[in-house]
Design an enzyme around this catalytic site. Structure first.
Site, mmCIF file in Angstrom:
data_model
loop_
_atom_site.group_PDB
_atom_site.id
_atom_site.type_symbol
_atom_site.label_atom_id
_atom_site.label_comp_id
_atom_site.label_asym_id
_atom_site.label_seq_id
_atom_site.Cartn_x
_atom_site.Cartn_y
_atom_site.Cartn_z
ATOM 1 N N CYS A 571 1.222 -1.438 -0.010
ATOM 2 C CA CYS A 571 0.018 -0.075 -0.024
ATOM 3 C C CYS A 571 1.294 1.082 0.041
ATOM 4 O O CYS A 571 0.656 2.461 -0.544
ATOM 5 C CB CYS A 571 -1.288 -0.361 1.153
ATOM 6 S SG CYS A 571 -0.060 0.057 2.656
ATOM 7 N N HIS A 880 -1.834 0.991 7.792
ATOM 8 C CA HIS A 880 -2.117 1.062 6.606
ATOM 9 C C HIS A 880 -1.549 2.399 5.599
ATOM 10 O O HIS A 880 -1.989 3.319 6.190
ATOM 11 C CB HIS A 880 -3.265 0.787 6.415
ATOM 12 C CG HIS A 880 -3.903 0.752 4.760
ATOM 13 N ND1 HIS A 880 -3.276 -0.378 3.748
ATOM 14 C CD2 HIS A 880 -5.081 1.816 4.936
ATOM 15 C CE1 HIS A 880 -4.318 -0.005 2.634
ATOM 16 N NE2 HIS A 880 -5.293 0.760 3.117
#
Length: 926
Positions: A571, A880
Site C-alpha cells: 500500500c 496502512h
C-alpha cells in the site's frame, strides 16, 4: 543639446563605418556630454536643484521619443526596413537615458549638498521650517527620478534593438562574403559562426546550412559543433569510387533517421560545410567527400548557383581554439581544465551547464529541435549497431554543456507569465530583451548525446583498420531487414497539458531510510508474501523498447482513476503512484511515450531505463483499463514492483516500507534514467578562495550559481518538475564566520513543532520550524575554520529554490521511531513566499553582470494548490497507506485505498490528521 548629440553620433558612425554604434560607444558619448554640459559648466549648474532640473528636462524628451520607438521596434519585429532617422532616434534615446542615469547614480551622490541632505534626513527628528521642506522636496524629486529609471521598460527594448542590429549587420556582412566565395573554398570559424547564427534567425524558406562532421562516431559523440543541422559521416564509410547514392545507401546505414533525412535534402541547403580533425587520413577523406558531392552527385546534383560547399579552415581543432570553441555539443574538450569554482573567482562561466529549461515539461512540444536544450531525440534502429559499441568503449562519454552566460542568456526569456521581460537579479532590468527570440534549443540526436533505449541487437565487432576496403565491404553487406524487428521511435512529441503556464525548477536531499514493518487487516499483511516464482522477470519481460513508440498527438484524459492491487504490504507504493499520477505533466510524457527519447543508458546512477520503462507500462495499463473498462476495476502493479526490487532490494520483499522513502526512490530513479548529464564527471569541491567569495554573495545569487553548477550533472524532466534547493548555513557565534552548503531536494521533509495547548499546528508552523535558526549543542559545535577550533555556533536552513511541483513530507517519526499523530492543518492554497530567500543585495561575482543569471522561475509570489495527500494510519508496527488525489473539476477529489476508490463528498476530508506526504502544484493569479 539634441543637435549636438545627433552630430556626435553621426560623426562616430562615419568614423566606425557603421550604421549603428555599440552600447559602449553610446555610453562614452553620454559621459562626454555630461562633462561638456554639466561638469565644465557654471558653478550653479552643479548644485542639486539644477542637476535635477536638467534630468527632468531630458527625461521628458526621452519619454516623448519612447512612443515613436515602440512603433519602430514593432515594425522591425515584423520584418520591415528601419530608416536612418529611426535608428538615430533609438540611439539618441539611449544617450538621453544614460545621461540621466549617470547624473542620478553617480554625479548627484557625490555632491556635498546631497550628502548633507541625507545626513539631515537621517539625524533630524523634527522639521526646521522651509529649509527642511525644500530639502524634503529635492529628495522626493531625486527618489522619483531614480524609481522612474529603475522601472523604465523602454531601455531594455532599446538595448536589445541596438545589440541585435549590430549583430545582424555583422552577420549580413559575413554572409555576403560567403555568397561571393566558390564551392571548395575554405571558410573561417568567424564566417561559420555567422552562417550558423544567420540560419537560426532566418525567415527564408530555403534551408540555410548543413554541417558534415568527417570523424568517427565516437569522436563525434564526445564533442562536435553545436548546431541544428549536422550529421556524422565516418571517414571509413566511403571511398573515391562512391557516388552520392552510395553515401546515402551505404555510408549512412548505421546513422539515425534524422541524419539520413538531412543528407537526403542536401541539395536544398544553401551552404554545406565539411570539417574534420588533424588526422591525415581524415583530411584526405574530406577531400574525397568534397569530390563526391561536387562531381559524383548524380541522384541529386548540387549546383554551385544554389548550394555552395565549403571546408572549415583548420577544421574542428581550429573551431575549438576560436572564440566559438565552447559552442560544441557534449562537454568542452578543455572542460577538465576548468575549475567548477572559477565563476566565483573570475566570472568564468564556461564550466556551468546553463541549459534553458522549458516552459513546459521537456520533450512535450511539437518539435524536439525546439524543446528542451539538452534533451535528445529518439534514435533509430540502425544507429544502435555502432553506438552500443562506442558506448561500451567510452564510459566517460559526456553530454554537452552549453556556453557562457553571455551567449545563452542574451535572449533569455523569463518564464514568469506575468512579467516575461523581468530579471529578478537585475537592478534596473536594462539588459533584458523586450521581445526575446527563443534560444536555439537544440535537441541533439542520440549521436550528439547518450540517450538511447534499452535492449539493442547484438553488436558485431567493427574493424579498427579504417583504410582497408574490408570495412567498406562489410558495410555494404549489412542488411537493413536484419534490424526490422526494432521499431523506430517517432521523433515528434506533443504539447503537455499543464495546470497553468508555470515556470520550471529543480532537485533533492537524501533522507534516512526507515523500514516500517506494518501490517493491516485486509489492506497489508506482514505475513502475506509474493510467491517466489513471481519475484523475477521472465524472459518475456526483457526490457526492449519495441513497444515504446511515442504516440502521435492524443487528447489524453489525464484524470483517469484505476485501483491498484495490494501485493502484500505494498500500500506504501500504491498511494504514492496515485498521488504522482496527479501530476499531469509527468503523466503526459509517460502516456505519449516521449520519455523514451530521453533515456540515458550511460547515466552512472541510472537503471539503464528499467525503472522508467516499467513505470510507463504501469501508466499505460492503468489508462487502458480506465478507458476500456465499464466499471471500477483495479490492476496488479506486480511487474513494476519487481522492477523496483531489481533496482533497490529494499522494495524486493513483501515487507512494508515508508511511502515517503518510496516516493523519493521513484522520482530519483526516474531522474537518473532520464538524466541527460548523468555520465558527466561529478562537481569538484570549491577551493577556499571560491567558498570565501561565495559567502559574501546573497543567498539569492549564490544559490542560482550553485543551481547552474548542479545542472551540469543533473538535468532531466524530474528536475524540471519536482526539484528545489535549500541552503544550510553554519555561523560561528564568536567571529561570525559562515559556511553555506546548497542542497537540492525532491521531497522536502519538514519537522512538526511541539504543540501549543492553546493553538493548532499549521503547515506554516512546520516551515517556520524548518527554517528557524538553531543553536547547536556542545557536542555538535562547528569547527570554525577562522577560529580554528570548535565554537558556539548556529545552523539555519533557508529555501532558495521552490519547484513547480512541491512534495512535502511531514516528519511524523522521531529518532526513536515514535509517531507524532498531531493534526497538522494544511490549506488547499499554500503561500510559501515568506519562506523563500529574498535577500538580493545587488552584488555579483566578478565578471558576471546583472542580466546574465537565469531566473529559472524564481519570481515571487510562490503559491501552491494541493492536489494529492498520502495518508498513514496506525503506528510503526501496524498501519496502512491511502491517498486523496484531485482529479480535475469534473471528478473532483477521489479517495484511493488500494483496489478501491470513491469520490469524496466533502473535499475538506482531504485535510485530515493522517496526512503524511503532501503534493502541491504551483499556481498563478490567485
Amino acid at each position: 543639446m539634441e543637435q549636438n548629440i545627433i552630430s556626435t553620433i553621426r560623426d562616430e558612425c562615419i568614423r566606425h563605418r557603421s550604421k549603428y554604434l555599440t552600447i559602449a560607444q553610446l555610453t562614452a558619448i553620454a559621459e562626454a556630454k555630461i562633462n561638456e554640459f554639466i561638469i565644465t559648466g557654471k558653478a550653479k549648474d552643479q548644485d542639486l536643484s539644477s542637476l535635477l532640473d536638467k534630468c527632468i528636462d531630458i527625461l521628458s524628451i526621452y519619454k516623448k521619443n519612447s512612443k515613436d520607438i515602440k512603433n519602430i521596434i514593432s515594425c522591425k519585429n515584423k520584418g520591415a526596413m528601419i530608416s536612418s532617422n529611426s535608428v538615430m532616434i533609438i540611439q539618441l534615446n539611449y544617450v538621453y537615458y544614460k545621461v540621466i542615469h549617470i547624473i542620478v547614480t553617480t554625479n548627484i551622490p557625490h555632491l556635498s549638498e546631497f550628502a548633507k541632505i541625507k545626513l539631515h534626513k537621517s539625524t533630524s527628528d523634527e522639521g526646521n521650517g522651509n529649509n527642511n521642506n525644500n530639502e524634503f522636496q529635492l529628495m522626493n524629486i531625486y527618489n522619483t527620478l531614480l524609481e522612474t529609471l529603475l522601472k523604465d521598460e523602454n531601455i531594455a527594448k532599446i538595448k536589445s534593438f541596438i545589440k541585435s542590429s549590430i549583430k545582424q549587420t555583422k552577420l549580413n556582412h559575413e554572409q555576403e562574403e560567403c555568397n561571393l566565395m566558390r564551392t571548395g573554398s575554405y571558410i573561417t570559424s568567424n564566417q561559420l559562426n555567422s552562417l550558423i547564427s544567420s540560419s537560426a534567425n532566418s525567415a527564408s524558406s530555403q534551408m540555410e546550412i548543413l554541417l558534415i562532421d568527417i570523424r568517427s562516431r565516437l569522436e563525434f559523440n564526445k564533442s562536435h559543433i553545436d548546431t541544428k543541422n549536422i550529421i556524422c559521416l565516418e571517414p571509413i564509410s566511403f571511398k573515391m569510387s562512391y557516388s552520392d547514392h552510395d553515401l546515402e545507401k551505404k555510408s549512412l546505414i548505421t546513422s539515425p533517421n534524422s541524419e539520413i533525412k538531412m543528407f537526403q535534402s542536401r541539395n536544398l541547403f544553401k551552404f554545406i560545410i565539411l570539417y574534420t580533425d588533424a588526422n591525415e587520413y581524415n583530411v584526405k577523406q574530406q577531400s574525397v567527400l568534397l569530390d563526391i558531392l561536387v562531381n559524383h552527385s548524380f541522384e541529386k546534383p548540387i549546383s554551385d548557383d544554389f548550394t555552395k560547399i565549403f571546408i572549415l579552415e583548420s577544421g574542428f581543432p581550429g573551431w575549438l581554439k576560436s572564440n566559438y570553441g565552447r559552442q560544441v555539443s557534449s562537454s568542452f574538450p578543455s572542460n577538465n581544465n576548468i575549475k567548477d569554482d572559477s565563476v566565483y573567482i573570475n566570472g568564468n562561466t564556461s564550466g556551468l551547464s546553463l541549459q534553458h529549461l522549458p516552459k513546459m515539461s521537456p520533450s512535450i512540444r511539437h518539435s524536439m529541435d525546439d524543446s528542451m536544450k539538452e534533451m535528445l531525440v529518439a534514435p533509430t534502429p540502425l544507429n544502435h549497431l555502432q553506438q552500443q559499441q562506442q558506448q561500451q568503449s567510452d564510459n566517460d562519454h559526456v553530454l554537452k554543456r552549453s556556453s557562457s552566460f553571455k551567449k545563452l542568456f542574451s535572449n533569455y526569456t523569463s518564464p514568469n507569465p506575468k512579467n516575461s521581460n523581468s530579471n529578478l537579479y537585475s537592478i534596473s532590468s536594462l539588459s533584458i530583451s523586450s521581445s526575446p527570440s527563443p534560444l536555439p534549443l537544440h535537441s541533439p540526436d542520440p549521436v550528439k548525446g547518450n540517450s538511447l533505449p534499452i535492449n539493442y541487437p547484438e553488436t558485431p565487432h567493427l574493424w579498427k583498420n579504417s583504410e582497408t576496403d574490408f570495412m567498406t565491404n562489410q558495410r555494404e553487406q549489412l542488411n537493413h531487414n536484419s534490424f526490422a524487428h526494432i521499431a523506430p521511435i517517432n521523433t515528434k512529441a506533443i504539447t503537455s497539458p499543464s495546470r497553468t503556464a508555470t515556470p520550471k525548477l529543480q532537485r533533492f536531499p537524501q533522507t534516512i531510510s526507515m523500514n516500517l514493518n506494518m501490517n493491516s487487516n485486509g489492506h497489508s499483511s506482514a505475513t502475506s508474501t509474493i510467491q517466489p516464482s513471481c519475484l523475477s522477470l521472465s524472459n518475456n519481460d526483457s526490457l526492449d523498447h519495441t513497444d515504446v513508440t511515442p504516440t502521435s498527438s492524443h487528447n489524453y484524459d489525464l484524470d483517469f482513476a484505476v485501483g491498484l492491487e495490494n501485493l502484500g504490504n505494498s500500500c506504501y507504493m500504491n498511494c504514492i503512484i496515485q498521488c504522482i499520477l496527479g501530476t499531469h505533466e509527468l503523466t503526459q510524457i509517460f502516456l505519449d511515450d516521449s520519455y523514451a527519447k530521453h533515456i540515458n543508458i550511460n547515466s552512472k546512477l541510472g537503471s539503464k531505463g528499467i525503472l522508467a520503462k516499467y513505470f510507463a507500462r504501469l501508466v499505460h495499463m492503468m489508462y487502458k483499463e480506465q478507458v476500456d473498462g465499464s466499471k471500477k476495476i483495479s490492476i496488479s502493479p506486480i511487474k513494476f514492483k519487481l522492477a523496483c526490487g531489481s533496482v533497490n532490494s529494499l522494495f524486493k520483499t513483501a515487507s512494508q516500507q515508508d511511502c515517503q522513502e518510496f516516493c523519493q526512490f521513484l522520482l530519483d530513479g526516474l531522474h537518473e534514467d532520464l538524466n541527460q548529464c548523468g555520465s558527466n564527471p561529478p562537481l569538484k569541491e570549491l577551493s577556499q578562495e571560491a567558498e570565501a567569495r561565495r559567502e559574501k554573495l546573497s543567498l539569492r545569487i549564490a544559490s542560482s550559481i550553485e543551481w547552474e553548477r548542479f545542472l551540469t550533472t543533473d538535468f532531466s524532466v524530474i528536475v524540471d518538475l519536482f526539484q528545489g534547493q535549500y541552503a544550510s548555513r553554519l555561523k560561528c557565534k564568536v567571529c561570525s564566520h559562515t559556511s553555506t552548503t546548497y542542497q537540492p531536494f525532491t521531497v522536502l521533509s519538514i519537522p512538526i513543532p511541539k504543540k501549543n495547548s492553546r493553538n493548532n499546528i499549521t503547515i506554516e508552523d512546520c516551515f517556520r520550524e524548518f527554517t528557524k535558526c538553531e543553536n547547536l549543542e556542545v557536542d555538535e559545535q562547528w569547527l570554525c575554520p577562522h577560529c580554528e577550533k570548535r565554537q558556539p555556533s548556529t545552523k539555519q536552513l533557508t529555501i532558495t529554490r521552490l519547484p513547480r511541483n512541491l512534495i512535502v513530507h511531514l516528519k511524523r517519526f522521531d529518532n526513536l521511531l515514535n509517531k507524532n499523530n498531531d493534526f497538522v492543518i494544511y490549506p488547499f492554497l499554500l503561500d510559501l513566499t515568506p519562506f523563500w530567500a529574498n535577500d538580493f543585495d545587488g552584488v555579483f561575482p566578478p565578471g558576471v553582470n546583472d542580466d546574465e543569471l537565469p531566473i529559472r522561475g524564481q519570481i515571487p509570489p510562490f503559491k501552491y494548490e494541493l492536489y494529492g495527500v498520502a495518508c498513514h494510519f496506525g503506528t510503526l508496527y501496524g498501519g496502512h497507506y491511502t491517498a486523496y488525489v484531485k482529479k480535475g473539476l469534473k471528478k473532483g477529489w477521489l479517495y484511493f485505498d488500494d483496489t478501491k476508490y470513491k469520490p469524496v463528498k466533502n473535499k475538506a476530508d482531504a485535510i485530515n490528521s493522517n496526512a503524511y506526504v503532501l503534493f502541491y502544484h504551483r499556481v498563478y493569479g490567485v
